[in-house]
Structures are given as C-alpha cells and as structure tokens.
Scaffold this motif. Structure first.
Motif, PDB file in Angstrom:
ATOM      1  N   LEU A  77      -5.965   9.004 -12.712  1.00 26.78           N
ATOM      2  CA  LEU A  77      -5.382   7.671 -12.557  1.00 26.78           C
ATOM      3  C   LEU A  77      -3.877   7.686 -12.831  1.00 26.78           C
ATOM      4  O   LEU A  77      -3.095   7.063 -12.096  1.00 26.78           O
ATOM      5  CB  LEU A  77      -6.082   6.685 -13.491  1.00 26.78           C
ATOM      6  CG  LEU A  77      -7.557   6.398 -13.183  1.00 26.78           C
ATOM      7  CD1 LEU A  77      -8.187   5.595 -14.307  1.00 26.78           C
ATOM      8  CD2 LEU A  77      -7.689   5.663 -11.855  1.00 26.78           C
TER       9      LEU A  77
ATOM     10  N   LYS B 169      -1.890  10.129 -12.476  1.00 31.38           N
ATOM     11  CA  LYS B 169      -1.201  10.918 -11.457  1.00 31.38           C
ATOM     12  C   LYS B 169      -0.678  10.042 -10.325  1.00 31.38           C
ATOM     13  O   LYS B 169       0.287  10.398  -9.636  1.00 31.38           O
ATOM     14  CB  LYS B 169      -2.158  11.980 -10.901  1.00 31.38           C
ATOM     15  CG  LYS B 169      -1.512  12.990  -9.966  1.00 31.38           C
ATOM     16  CD  LYS B 169      -2.462  14.138  -9.672  1.00 31.38           C
ATOM     17  CE  LYS B 169      -3.705  13.656  -8.939  1.00 31.38           C
ATOM     18  NZ  LYS B 169      -4.576  14.783  -8.525  1.00 31.38           N
ATOM     19  N   GLU B 170      -1.300   8.867 -10.143  1.00 30.18           N
ATOM     20  CA  GLU B 170      -0.890   7.948  -9.081  1.00 30.18           C
ATOM     21  C   GLU B 170       0.237   7.011  -9.508  1.00 30.18           C
ATOM     22  O   GLU B 170       0.750   6.247  -8.684  1.00 30.18           O
ATOM     23  CB  GLU B 170      -2.105   7.115  -8.636  1.00 30.18           C
ATOM     24  CG  GLU B 170      -3.298   7.938  -8.168  1.00 30.18           C
ATOM     25  CD  GLU B 170      -2.941   8.853  -6.999  1.00 30.18           C
ATOM     26  OE1 GLU B 170      -2.172   8.400  -6.118  1.00 30.18           O
ATOM     27  OE2 GLU B 170      -3.412  10.010  -6.979  1.00 30.18           O
ATOM     28  N   CYS B 171       0.642   7.067 -10.766  1.00 26.39           N
ATOM     29  CA  CYS B 171       1.699   6.176 -11.254  1.00 26.39           C
ATOM     30  C   CYS B 171       3.074   6.667 -10.812  1.00 26.39           C
ATOM     31  O   CYS B 171       3.367   7.863 -10.888  1.00 26.39           O
ATOM     32  CB  CYS B 171       1.663   6.088 -12.779  1.00 26.39           C
ATOM     33  SG  CYS B 171       0.151   5.352 -13.451  1.00 26.39           S
ATOM     34  N   GLN B 172       3.900   5.747 -10.376  1.00 25.45           N
ATOM     35  CA  GLN B 172       5.244   6.088  -9.948  1.00 25.45           C
ATOM     36  C   GLN B 172       6.071   6.636 -11.103  1.00 25.45           C
ATOM     37  O   GLN B 172       6.063   6.084 -12.207  1.00 25.45           O
ATOM     38  CB  GLN B 172       5.954   4.851  -9.377  1.00 25.45           C
ATOM     39  CG  GLN B 172       5.376   4.355  -8.064  1.00 25.45           C
ATOM     40  CD  GLN B 172       6.102   3.105  -7.566  1.00 25.45           C
ATOM     41  OE1 GLN B 172       5.673   1.991  -7.818  1.00 25.45           O
ATOM     42  NE2 GLN B 172       7.207   3.306  -6.859  1.00 25.45           N
TER      43      GLN B 172
ATOM     44  N   SER C  31       0.309   1.776 -14.884  1.00 25.17           N
ATOM     45  CA  SER C  31       0.717   1.765 -13.472  1.00 25.17           C
ATOM     46  C   SER C  31       1.562   0.543 -13.155  1.00 25.17           C
ATOM     47  O   SER C  31       2.602   0.643 -12.477  1.00 25.17           O
ATOM     48  CB  SER C  31      -0.529   1.804 -12.577  1.00 25.17           C
ATOM     49  OG  SER C  31      -0.159   1.765 -11.220  1.00 25.17           O
TER      50      SER C  31
ATOM     51  N   SER D 197       5.490   0.617 -11.932  1.00 30.07           N
ATOM     52  CA  SER D 197       5.887  -0.031 -10.677  1.00 30.07           C
ATOM     53  C   SER D 197       6.972  -1.069 -10.925  1.00 30.07           C
ATOM     54  O   SER D 197       7.917  -1.226 -10.133  1.00 30.07           O
ATOM     55  CB  SER D 197       4.669  -0.686 -10.020  1.00 30.07           C
ATOM     56  OG  SER D 197       3.697   0.272  -9.673  1.00 30.07           O
TER      57      SER D 197
END
Length: 217
Positions: A122, A124-127, A209, A213
C-alpha cells in the motif's frame, strides 16, 4: 554487541545467523555480547523480560565487562521471579511443549510477514515514497523523496511532525536510528511498524497516501 531482540523472525528464504555463531566460525577472535528477550518474539513487550549472553574471545577480552554486568544486575530492580520463570519454559521447553511452541511461532511469523506485504504494498503506491521491503522483524523503513513534496516537507522530522498533526499517524524519523542524518548526501527515511491488525494498517496507509498527495509537487 549484537541486538537480536527479534530473534529468528525472518521472511521468505532469509536465514537468521546469530552473531555468536559467526564469531565461533571465525575462531572466536571477536567477543560477542548478544542482547535478546521475549518481548518481540513472544509478543509480551510489557513484561520487559530479556537477557545478555556473553561469548568471549579466545583472549578473554570481556571478562571484566561480564562481571560488571552481573554486579549491575544485582543492584537494579528487574522483572519479578514469577515473570522470569517463563524464560526457561520457552527457551528450553519440555518435550510436550516443543511442537506447540514451534507451531505458534510459525503461525505468528506467517501473519507478520503477510501484514508486512500488505502495508509495504500500500505504501509503495504513495507519491514521493519508496519502501525498503523488510526481510524480517516488525517494521519497515521508507524513503522520503523530499524534492517531490512542497516546501513544508524537507526532511524526515518535518514529514513526521506534519503527518502527526494532519493525519494523526505516528512514524519515527530515520535519524533516530542513525539513518539519513547527512541532509546533503542521504535520502531521509521514516520507520513504520506493521504489527497492527489489517484494518488499522489499511486505514493508516490511506491517511499516509492522502497526506503525500496533498503535499506533492
């Protein structure tokens, strides 16, 4: 000094090598003091039960250190005797308990590894974040690419403070562990644990996340 508080809690095909074993294979040229305990491996951190193991070199390098530690242990208030009797019960169990303890640890390690995979996947998908996938233990280190965030985030401490203020999520700055202290050369990092229940990990990841963002360039 070997900090082996997590013991053999490793993931996948990774293998735990106690430093005392490594030293013995090298001919006992280096003394090893191993620190370990029950808190992480057996999920009883509040008991504060642990131990030191002294493996001296062939030169007898740490005899005085060992004697000093023994004297200190006799004057410092430690765990109660009732709690201490647990140590031999788990480290040298009776025959009927060996299989049960081994199965319990196997189930625990599998659960912790699954939770690590969930949280790391999870995050890994964070900006602006880069996860260093753990090989064991109960935490992961995450790189913060500060150049991808606004001026409010310049290092691990500013990231930690803002995340706490805005999302009520606590992570630890890498500099607390000696990582990312050179701001010119090192990428800042933070440490996050994954031993919480799955729903808590998902909620925390969503908040991190959203935070990333919101502050992304």
């Amino acid at each position: 000094i070997a900090d082996e508080i997590y013991g053999d809690l490793v993931f996948g095909n990774n293998v735990f090598h106690p430093m005392a074993n490594v030293a013995s294979k090298l001919g006992y040229s280096v003394p090893i003091i191993t620190a370990s305990g029950l808190g992480k491996q057996y999920l009883i951190p509040g008991w504060r039960l642990g131990w030191l193991i002294f493996q001296d070199s062939r030169h007898g390098s740490i005899q005085d250190v060992k004697k000093g530690a023994q004297r200190l242990a006799q004057v410092v208030l430690g765990a109660s005797r009732l709690a201490q009797v647990v140590i031999p019960a788990v480290l040298d169990p009776c025959n009927e308990s060996v299989a049960a303890i081994a199965q319990w640890k196997e189930n625990l390690y599998t659960q912790v590894e699954d939770q690590a995979a969930l949280l790391c996947g999870l995050l890994k998908e964070c900006q602006g974040l880069e996860v260093i996938h753990p090989q064991g233990a109960m935490y992961a280190m995450v790189k913060i690419h500060a150049r991808l965030f606004d001026e409010d985030i310049c290092d691990d401490v500013s990231f930690m403070k803002l995340l706490l203020e805005e999302e009520n999520i606590v992570v630890l700055p890498g500099r607390a562990f000696g990582m990312g202290q050179d701001e010119e050369r090192d990428t800042p990092v933070f440490r996050v644990v994954f031993c919480a229940p799955e729903d808590v990990l998902r909620c925390a990841s969503e908040r991190i996340s959203s935070f990333c963002s919101r502050h992304a360039m």
